[in-house]
Design an enzyme around this catalytic site. Sequence first.
Site, short mmCIF file in Angstrom:
data_model
loop_
_atom_site.label_atom_id
_atom_site.label_comp_id
_atom_site.label_asym_id
_atom_site.label_seq_id
_atom_site.Cartn_x
_atom_site.Cartn_y
_atom_site.Cartn_z
CG HIS A 26 5.11 11.88 4.20
ND1 HIS A 26 6.16 11.16 4.71
CD2 HIS A 26 4.06 11.03 4.14
CE1 HIS A 26 5.76 9.91 4.95
NE2 HIS A 26 4.49 9.81 4.62
CG ASP A 36 6.12 7.01 13.35
OD1 ASP A 36 5.04 6.52 13.01
OD2 ASP A 36 7.03 7.26 12.54
NE ARG A 94 0.75 1.82 10.37
CZ ARG A 94 1.19 2.83 9.61
NH1 ARG A 94 2.20 3.59 10.01
NH2 ARG A 94 0.61 3.09 8.46
CB SER A 128 2.76 6.93 10.97
OG SER A 128 4.05 6.62 10.49
CE LYS A 153 7.83 9.08 8.93
NZ LYS A 153 6.74 8.17 9.33
#
Length: 435
Positions: free
Chosen positions: A83, A162, A169, A184, A188
Amino acid sequence: METLVELIAKKRDGGRLSDDQIARLIRALGTGELADYQMSALCMAIFFRGMDDAETVALTRAMLHSGDVLDLSSVPGIKVDKHSTGGVGDKVSLCLAPLVAACGVPVPMVSGRGLGHTGGTLDKLEAIPGFNVSLDTEAFARIVRDVGACMIGQTGRIAPADKRIYALRDVTATVESIPLIVASILSKKLAEGIDALVLDVKVGRGAFMKTERDARALAEALVRVGKAAGKRVVALLTDMSTVLGRTVGNAIETREAIEVLHGGGPDDLVECTLALGAEMLVLGDAAPSVEDARAKLRDAITSGRGARVFERMIEAQGGDPAVVEDPLRLPRAPETVLVPSEADGFVAAIDPLEIGLAAVAMGAGRTRADQKVDHAVGIEILAPRGAGVRRGEPLARLHVRSVAAAEAVADRVQSAFRVSSAPEASPPLLLGRIA
């Protein structure tokens, strides 16, 4: 029992929320008892007041369990995902996932859309004709098992809290909050059924964390919370003081990622892909060291195995696999306009934030959660940092729907380039590692 408004006020005033109070707020968001505008107020309170580690863990768990946690036990091997905290020109996931999968490590990846001035992996994938990022969890697991990699968006069953908070956001100026970012990302990612996670925490003007100190704090929080959840986690700090690669926009970034799979692509994009991929292979027990892992990734490029995995993944997700061999099949803007240099010299800096915001203004990103992006438009960097230029020579090429559209952003793009009389040193791509 305090009302939901009292809980929002408690955080607004700097108080600490208990695990049960945080879980109650997230449940109320799911049932509709807590309205979106109230959740926005809570996000703003967290933005200014922060959360401690225990609150962040509780928020992560509450968001994780707002939906289903996927069971990938049918997929053999150690499942590893990557990520990025978001950067301008960051298309790494598109070439990274198939390369890592080609080396024997399954990559289940749940990605997001553009957030603020940074692009989203899902928007880039949807530039591929027919590509479906909205698969159900059964199809997701099947493709990971059969192909080795699958890249989807959050379904209604994966951390739905989320998904709603993420969209809020983006349009309420509450993106740059460490607790909200950690919760967040991990809610996930942990819902994917992964065993390990590699994090690319961006640092600099084009990142949400502008300083190395803030980025390191975020990386350390992500690693702590991820390990508390029982996962193997490594974070790399990477430079985002300039655009990553040479393109910003959805289809043109996808084309650049495909270039990497074919053995080309800009050096910084290739290096970022190899650095993150090597960590994934080591965590996935597919290589004993980072050096061995990098050699395996390079072999997956030169042999074409990475490109073949990408083709199979695209086909399995309903897209046109022919784009891997012929990237010109991707959407193309009808007009291009060059942005010239105003001086002789060397490109000392390219402001990635200004480039990212210009791309959003062109339609490559969003200013509202419900907006669609234009996959064809974007910005191509022709004179990267360190390049020599002469007055009137092009710095960038704008891919636009009309010349008038280019005129609206050309000055902004031009001002993002700083040209100096002599070359200037650039920071290294890799700034740190936290494990």
